[in-house]
Design an enzyme around this catalytic site. Structure first.
Site, PDB file in Angstrom:
ATOM      1  N   LYS A  60       0.833  -1.254  -0.069  1.00  0.00           N
ATOM      2  CA  LYS A  60       0.006   0.013   0.006  1.00  0.00           C
ATOM      3  C   LYS A  60       0.873   1.378  -0.022  1.00  0.00           C
ATOM      4  O   LYS A  60       2.062   1.077   0.265  1.00  0.00           O
ATOM      5  CB  LYS A  60      -0.918  -0.135   1.177  1.00  0.00           C
ATOM      6  CG  LYS A  60      -2.042   0.797   0.998  1.00  0.00           C
ATOM      7  CD  LYS A  60      -3.426   0.089   0.293  1.00  0.00           C
ATOM      8  CE  LYS A  60      -4.347   1.107   0.088  1.00  0.00           C
ATOM      9  NZ  LYS A  60      -5.458   0.527  -0.572  1.00  0.00           N
TER      10      LYS A  60
ATOM     11  N   ASP B 235      -6.792   4.488  -4.976  1.00  0.00           N
ATOM     12  CA  ASP B 235      -7.603   4.215  -3.602  1.00  0.00           C
ATOM     13  C   ASP B 235      -8.304   5.625  -3.483  1.00  0.00           C
ATOM     14  O   ASP B 235      -8.474   6.274  -4.433  1.00  0.00           O
ATOM     15  CB  ASP B 235      -6.603   4.032  -2.540  1.00  0.00           C
ATOM     16  CG  ASP B 235      -7.316   3.444  -1.097  1.00  0.00           C
ATOM     17  OD1 ASP B 235      -7.984   2.397  -0.992  1.00  0.00           O
ATOM     18  OD2 ASP B 235      -7.318   4.274  -0.317  1.00  0.00           O
TER      19      ASP B 235
HETATM   20  P1  NDP Z   1     -12.922   7.784  -3.164  1.00  0.00           P
HETATM   21  O1  NDP Z   1     -12.053   8.988  -2.989  1.00  0.00           O
HETATM   22  O2  NDP Z   1     -13.464   7.676  -4.709  1.00  0.00           O
HETATM   23  O3  NDP Z   1     -14.392   7.886  -2.133  1.00  0.00           O
HETATM   24  C1  NDP Z   1     -14.501   8.025  -1.025  1.00  0.00           C
HETATM   25  C2  NDP Z   1     -15.694   8.749  -0.877  1.00  0.00           C
HETATM   26  O4  NDP Z   1     -16.048   8.901   0.523  1.00  0.00           O
HETATM   27  C3  NDP Z   1     -15.970  10.121  -1.257  1.00  0.00           C
HETATM   28  O5  NDP Z   1     -17.213  10.352  -1.791  1.00  0.00           O
HETATM   29  C4  NDP Z   1     -15.656  10.796  -0.069  1.00  0.00           C
HETATM   30  O6  NDP Z   1     -16.277  12.309   0.069  1.00  0.00           O
HETATM   31  C5  NDP Z   1     -16.143  10.089   1.175  1.00  0.00           C
HETATM   32  N1  NDP Z   1     -15.731  10.331   2.314  1.00  0.00           N
HETATM   33  C6  NDP Z   1     -14.407  10.461   2.696  1.00  0.00           C
HETATM   34  N2  NDP Z   1     -14.707  10.587   4.073  1.00  0.00           N
HETATM   35  C7  NDP Z   1     -15.800  10.413   4.703  1.00  0.00           C
HETATM   36  C8  NDP Z   1     -16.306  10.391   5.748  1.00  0.00           C
HETATM   37  N3  NDP Z   1     -15.589  10.567   7.012  1.00  0.00           N
HETATM   38  N4  NDP Z   1     -17.761  10.282   5.687  1.00  0.00           N
HETATM   39  C9  NDP Z   1     -18.368  10.021   4.971  1.00  0.00           C
HETATM   40  N5  NDP Z   1     -17.773  10.058   3.630  1.00  0.00           N
HETATM   41  C10 NDP Z   1     -16.711  10.319   3.435  1.00  0.00           C
HETATM   42  O7  NDP Z   1     -12.285   6.547  -2.496  1.00  0.00           O
HETATM   43  P2  NDP Z   1     -12.700   5.103  -2.954  1.00  0.00           P
HETATM   44  O8  NDP Z   1     -14.022   4.913  -3.161  1.00  0.00           O
HETATM   45  O9  NDP Z   1     -11.836   4.480  -3.790  1.00  0.00           O
HETATM   46  O10 NDP Z   1     -12.454   4.154  -1.512  1.00  0.00           O
HETATM   47  C11 NDP Z   1     -13.342   4.197  -0.774  1.00  0.00           C
HETATM   48  C12 NDP Z   1     -12.931   2.988   0.504  1.00  0.00           C
HETATM   49  O11 NDP Z   1     -12.670   1.807  -0.277  1.00  0.00           O
HETATM   50  C13 NDP Z   1     -11.631   3.274   1.175  1.00  0.00           C
HETATM   51  O12 NDP Z   1     -11.642   2.468   2.576  1.00  0.00           O
HETATM   52  C14 NDP Z   1     -10.601   2.344   0.179  1.00  0.00           C
HETATM   53  O13 NDP Z   1      -9.381   1.968   0.858  1.00  0.00           O
HETATM   54  C15 NDP Z   1     -11.481   1.144  -0.119  1.00  0.00           C
HETATM   55  N6  NDP Z   1     -11.174   0.408  -1.169  1.00  0.00           N
HETATM   56  C16 NDP Z   1     -11.051   0.842  -2.475  1.00  0.00           C
HETATM   57  C17 NDP Z   1     -10.892   0.192  -3.541  1.00  0.00           C
HETATM   58  C18 NDP Z   1     -11.116   0.625  -4.996  1.00  0.00           C
HETATM   59  O14 NDP Z   1     -10.916  -0.078  -5.840  1.00  0.00           O
HETATM   60  N7  NDP Z   1     -11.201   2.055  -5.086  1.00  0.00           N
HETATM   61  C19 NDP Z   1     -10.581  -1.291  -3.487  1.00  0.00           C
HETATM   62  C20 NDP Z   1     -10.662  -1.618  -2.169  1.00  0.00           C
HETATM   63  C21 NDP Z   1     -11.139  -0.738  -0.869  1.00  0.00           C
HETATM   64  P3  NDP Z   1     -15.449  13.502  -0.289  1.00  0.00           P
HETATM   65  O15 NDP Z   1     -15.007  13.219  -2.101  1.00  0.00           O
HETATM   66  O16 NDP Z   1     -16.566  14.649  -0.420  1.00  0.00           O
HETATM   67  O17 NDP Z   1     -14.404  13.725   0.690  1.00  0.00           O
END
Ligand code: NDP
Length: 445
Positions: A124, A164
């Site tokens: 990571k 991520d």
């Molecule tokens: P993104 O940055 O694309 O999306 C994250 C989302 O969560 C955004 O909409 C963000 O809002 C929101 N967010 C951030 N902090 C908070 C909070 N405290 N409360 C509510 N919403 C929040 O990230 P990903 O979708 O890629 O990743 C999301 C999760 O999934 C992480 O834990 C990541 O490690 C995990 N993951 C991702 C993978 C992938 O393929 N992308 C694979 C496996 C796991 P805003 O943009 O307004 O900050």
């Protein structure tokens, strides 16, 4: 194995790294029995070698902003374990990034990657850089400077990063462009690439799709399905939108999405043109949650609140770590929720998981439920090696069968005496055994 002693030692060596301790504790507690059943594991010091990363690179990332000011961010790449394949795991760009978070994510990644059945080790990385509010040119300059250092340590057979939080298609593009220039090679060194230059169909939506496929397998064990169910999704990023699309496709109504400031409740369902509206906002780097409520007046914005207070049948936390706590879990249980499937990494606190499991809800940990993302990255690597592209249907079908297999592995190792499936235990044991046995075969290295 004495879990307590190992954890105490870890906490002493790495004080204050709470997320890292939390992730290690969860795994150690659930594998204790299988570890002790095979004395060769202890003799080979498997756990002591597994809980510490192979190595960590830390570097500064200097770049120049649009006003001509020099900015300096800090970055790391954690190469955790490569017993079953090259290091593999995403890059996170977010102001909260620190070594504790990257070590927790890298540690989880070892078991997740093992569960996919594909040959990928765990790693990571990331930086405290915040792409939010930055221009495309600023993001490009940052990514180029980041890669100027990282490229020395990665390669298609060594370490293959992906996206991520804060690292989507745009960032992967800039990172790849710089890597290609430095290495003088067009190889599968990053996944999540654009379709025209080595990317795989379905990769952007794979994590969310996989999370729903996994939840669907769990529901089937109770003769249930997504059809007619109300679903709460948190976040609206790469994972959340894929989950919202697939849950809707399977007949559910997705009633929430969220951001750090609050959540949207839309009783009519978040699908179709509404998802397109948000994807457009996301692509232009804007906030999405509040504007949604303005654009679609049937919805309401709940400032400072989390989506878990909504009355739903299924909860899919897809935003970030520790975003669903004990009280949220109690509310979900009291509201009749039957299933929680983690799209994000470690979104539920240990206390929340305890409440959910004690109430005998179906509960899928992230390392199983969100493994579809890295699994499809693995499929992207395979396509890159073979120099061909599979169709959307082929990739989706492979993703689906990987999620079904992960579910089976969890049931095999996690079914308790009363028939309840402890998916946390099942995922940890299945993921651990493959890596531990590979480490035994390969000697003390
Ligand atoms: P993104 O940055 O694309 O999306 C994250 C989302 O969560 C955004 O909409 C963000 O809002 C929101 N967010 C951030 N902090 C908070 C909070 N405290 N409360 C509510 N919403 C929040 O990230 P990903 O979708 O890629 O990743 C999301 C999760 O999934 C992480 O834990 C990541 O490690 C995990 N993951 C991702 C993978 C992938 O393929 N992308 C694979 C496996 C796991 P805003 O943009 O307004 O900050």
């Amino acid at each position: 194995m004495k879990v307590k002693a190992i954890l105490a030692d870890l906490e002493k060596k790495h004080p204050g790294e709470v997320e890292y301790h939390q992730a290690v504790r969860e795994v150690l507690e659930s594998i204790e029995d299988v570890y002790n059943e095979n004395p060769r594991f202890a003799k080979a010091g498997i756990l002591q070698r597994l809980i510490e990363p192979d190595r960590i690179f830390t570097f500064k990332v200097p770049w120049v902003d649009d006003q001509g000011n020099v900015q300096v961010n800090l970055a790391h790449r954690v190469q955790y374990n490569n017993a079953i394949g090259p290091y593999k795991g995403g890059l996170r760009f977010h102001p909260t990034v620190n070594l504790s978070i990257l070590k927790f994510l890298g540690f989880e990644q070892i078991f997740k990657n093992s569960l996919t059945t594909l040959p990928m080790g765990g790693g990571k990385g990331g930086s405290d850089f915040d792409p939010k509010g930055k221009s495309d040119n600023e993001v490009m300059r940052f990514c180029q400077s980041f890669m100027l250092e990282l490229w020395k340590h990665i390669g298609p057979e060594t370490d293959v990063p992906a996206g991520d939080i804060g690292v989507g298609g745009r960032e992967i593009g800039f990172l790849y462009g710089m890597y290609k220039k430095l290495a003088k090679e067009h190889t599968g060194v990053l996944t999540g690439k654009g379709l025209n230059w080595g990317g795989s169909l379905i990769r952007p939506e794979a994590t969310g799709f996989g999370c729903v496929y996994f939840a669907n397998e769990m529901l089937k064990t109770k003769k249930e399905s997504f059809k007619g169910k109300k679903v709460a999704v948190s976040g609206f990023g790469n994972v959340a939108w894929g989950a919202a699309i697939k849950a809707t496709e399977l007949g559910a109504t997705v009633v929430t999405i969220s951001g750090p400031d609050g959540y949207i409740f839309d009783p009519k369902g978040i699908s179709g043109e509404k998802i397109n509206f948000m994807l457009k906002l996301r692509a232009s780097n804007q906030d999405i949650v509040e504007p949604y409520a303005t654009e679609f007046p049937e919805s309401t914005f709940h400032k400072g609140k989390r989506p878990w207070e909504a009355k739903v049948d299924i909860a899919l936390p897809c935003a970030t770590q520790n975003e669903l706590g004990k009280e949220d879990a109690k509310t979900l249980v009291n509201n009749g929720c039957i299933c929680v499937s983690e799209g994000a990494n470690m979104p539920c606190t240990p206390e929340a998981i305890e409440v959910i499991q004690q109430a005998r809800l179906l509960f899928a940990p992230g390392k199983a439920a969100n493994a579809g993302g890295v699994a499809t990255s693995g499929l992207e690597m395979t396509q890159n090696s073979m120099k061909l592209n599979w169709s959307k249907e082929e990739v989706d079908q492979k993703l689906h069968s990987i999620m079904v297999n992960i579910h089976e592995a969890c049931v095999k190792h996690g079914t308790t005496r009363d028939g309840y499936v402890d998916y946390v235990k099942g995922a940890n044991i299945a993921g651990f055994l493959k890596v531990a046995n590979a480490m035994l075969d390969q000697g003390v290295v």
